[in-house]
Write an enzyme that holds these catalytic residues in place. Sequence first.
Site, PDB file in Angstrom:
ATOM      1  N   GLU A 193      -8.201  -4.277  -2.428  1.00 44.78           N
ATOM      2  CA  GLU A 193      -9.151  -3.245  -1.790  1.00 44.78           C
ATOM      3  C   GLU A 193      -9.307  -2.423  -3.070  1.00 44.78           C
ATOM      4  OE1 GLU A 193      -8.271  -1.702   1.684  1.00 44.78           O
ATOM      5  OE2 GLU A 193      -8.504  -3.550   3.260  1.00 44.78           O
ATOM      6  N   GLN A 253      -9.714 -10.582  -2.279  1.00 44.81           N
ATOM      7  CA  GLN A 253      -8.843 -11.478  -2.226  1.00 44.81           C
ATOM      8  C   GLN A 253      -7.016 -10.839  -1.591  1.00 44.81           C
ATOM      9  OE1 GLN A 253      -8.073 -15.386  -3.386  1.00 44.81           O
ATOM     10  NE2 GLN A 253      -6.367 -16.544  -2.105  1.00 44.81           N
ATOM     11  N   PHE A 254      -6.620 -10.097  -2.465  1.00 42.86           N
ATOM     12  CA  PHE A 254      -5.406 -10.367  -2.351  1.00 42.86           C
ATOM     13  C   PHE A 254      -5.534  -8.502  -2.146  1.00 42.86           C
ATOM     14  CE2 PHE A 254      -4.674 -13.937  -4.442  1.00 42.86           C
ATOM     15  CZ  PHE A 254      -3.827 -14.560  -3.105  1.00 42.86           C
ATOM     16  N   LYS A 256      -7.562   1.026  -6.838  1.00 40.68           N
ATOM     17  CA  LYS A 256      -7.298  -0.071  -6.723  1.00 40.68           C
ATOM     18  C   LYS A 256      -6.108  -0.372  -5.751  1.00 40.68           C
ATOM     19  CE  LYS A 256     -10.285  -1.763 -10.518  1.00 40.68           C
ATOM     20  NZ  LYS A 256     -10.856  -2.513 -11.882  1.00 40.68           N
ATOM     21  N   GLU A 272     -13.602  -5.145  -1.700  1.00 42.59           N
ATOM     22  CA  GLU A 272     -12.143  -5.914  -1.706  1.00 42.59           C
ATOM     23  C   GLU A 272     -12.048  -7.253  -1.835  1.00 42.59           C
ATOM     24  OE1 GLU A 272     -11.776  -7.231   2.366  1.00 42.59           O
ATOM     25  OE2 GLU A 272     -14.084  -6.916   2.824  1.00 42.59           O
ATOM     26  N   ASP A 328     -19.133  -8.818 -16.595  1.00 47.44           N
ATOM     27  CA  ASP A 328     -20.019  -8.239 -15.906  1.00 47.44           C
ATOM     28  C   ASP A 328     -20.790  -7.001 -16.136  1.00 47.44           C
ATOM     29  OD1 ASP A 328     -21.557  -8.671 -13.350  1.00 47.44           O
ATOM     30  OD2 ASP A 328     -19.577  -7.504 -12.203  1.00 47.44           O
TER      31      ASP A 328
END
Length: 781
Positions: free
Chosen positions: A499, A496-497, A531, A494, A635
Amino acid sequence: MHLFLLLILQATAAIGQIDPAHCRYPLGMEDRRIKDDALKASSQWHETTGPQYARLNREEGDGAWCPAALPSVSQYLEVDLGRLTFLTVIGTQGRYIRNSGNEFAREYRVNYSRDGKLWKSWRNRQGNEVNAYTSVIKDLRPPIVTRYVRLLPVTRLSTTVCMRVELYGCSWDDGLISYSAPEGQRMQPPGYPIANLNDSTYDGVHERGKLFGGLGQLTDGVIGQDDFTRTHEYSVWPGYDYLGWKNDSLEYVEMEFVFDRQRNFTSMKVHSNNMFSRDVKIFSSVSCWFKPHFVWEAEPVEFRTVLDDRNPSARYVTVDLNHRTAKSLRCHFYFADVWMMFSEISFQSGNKHARANKTAAPSASATPDDGKTPILIGCLVTIILLLVIIIFLILWCQYVCKVLEKTLIKQALVFPTACGGGYAEPDITQCTPHQCFHSNAPHYAETDIVRLQGVTGSNMYAVPALTVDSLTRKDISAAEFPRQQLIFREKLGEGQFGEVHLCEAEGLPEFLGEGSPLPDRDGHSVLVAVKQLRADATSQARNDFLKEIKIMSRLNDPNIIRLLCVCVSSDPLCMVTEYMENGDLNMFLSQREIESTLTHANNIPSVSLSDLLHMAVQISSGMKYLASLNFVHRDLATRNCLLDRRLTIKIADFGMSRNLYSSDYYRIQGRAVLPIRWMAWESILLGKFTTASDVWAFGVTLWEIFTLCKEQPYSLLSDEQVIENTGEFFRNQGRQIFLYAPPLCPPSLFELMMRCWSRDIPDRPTFEGLYQALKPHVNQS
């Protein structure tokens, strides 16, 4: 003079402090500093295969030590190191004997003793007795303090084994042979993870809530972090680095320390946690009694700590022991708050073996005062004062420089300047870090770092400018999928806004029709990653989510996770991407060993060297595709590479959102999360994320693959030390630390990794070049 004083200060600071990362010196098997009479064995096949021939890289006698019988619990090779030693690494070989023998121990156990009488079995950091790995070089994690070492070869087959050995470490000058203490306790605070503050590597006796007769985490050379729930080790529990106690059942913590001989103690250094926001403080005071012979002295040394309620940093507290002489110490540590936690304790001893007698009569041979003594004393005092002033100035300059440097690095981490903008290959000559740090340009790159993590917690690709102000449903090429056909299975992560969920999608291959990247499941549901934006998302988060959909919809490569469809006709907004049943590459490799006769015979999950090379080629191919679009992943790591049953790899982006990999990320001021162990120096210091920084991360990903993901990159360094190491890359004075060469990795491939970690950006290869360089390796294997 400056250098001389620095050496003195560094040597003084190092006494009693062991750094496992640097305590890796060969102890003398190969070069014969360990003599033949220090070697023993349970048996030998022949006089030409006795223990004196168990020396690494030597071809003497019949090539190695070989026991007379098949390996069992009774067969061992014993080495007497001659003194207490901090042992960190064991290197082994089999017998070669000029290409006429190939007997070797695939596995071995390690026993050790500090006195030659009481033997202990080496256990790993989880407290389990395990066989050493089959590799030639074996890091002991945790390291051990010992004088005697026994290697016990293990084989699952009825074959002869032979061994050659080298031991690595350094002298244990502390002289501590055991400490006793109450067992550590468990902290169960509401709203926080449970912290187990036990001494999991203690090698003594656990009885009735007490530890005695051994050593453990307080002497393993690893100091705990400021936040005691964070650890230096990979895949261990919160609180692992500390031994801690609560004051509800203890008035004070009593610890007893036993040494190898009488010592004249100058000080004791105790590394303590001070996270007072969680009711943890350094001890308020300590009283220590001394036992020089058979009874304890009545007069203790008392020490009161200066408590600090402003700085929550863990720190060493140095206790002055006043040159008291003893072989044993007993100390009472008193609480300053609810909890008290230690991660390391060390002792410093002087050369004297007895306290000075302050009332001693003058020597009969004393020279009478000839009148020049006051002049000599005055000169000496003047010289000493000058030296003190010089040392003070040197230390002050070093302190100021360090503070400035750390401030600049911290500013770079939180406020990278405009020098970090853009997506073309960076030209470092356009702006030096000094100019970047002090530029008056707006710090807009801060937003870039914070938004390394997208709204659902997954990584967000950096791409050439995409506007979303006027983005509508017509701009999204992915088809609308009926959301009622998505069946929730598991929450993967998850943000901030939003999952990330693992779901089953019913009828998705048929829905996508011809050209679907999904395998035909004959009408069965397939696994997908979904998502989903939460209902409380801000308008900015909604725009970012739509931007991410637009980015994903442009990707079409066999080694990149594909956007399959969307659910955006109503809230909550969803995007549906591929997911592989074999999960991520990190988990897949960490559960496997390299393919061998042993793995086949025992049905141990394994991979071949060819498999690993094939994985590397696929990742380079996927990254070559992203680079061709000027996309920057930011990443890249094995946790972000998914794997199907045919070992096909697809590069993904949601490793950042998963709690499983939270220790791989460094959190800045509670907001931005950065994978610093995979990041290039310019990304950490300047906020520059480019294809060249992705190449750096690819080199680290290769290193993960060829260590079978058994450890975290730079596992012996804390996050703060990793950041400091990037400063060494920038300074380019040859002090930077590189990852070691994995034993499974061919030399030419490790050379390729090192090129990926070139300090100068133009010296790094491109992904096209990496792909072309790796392809022949697969064909050769």
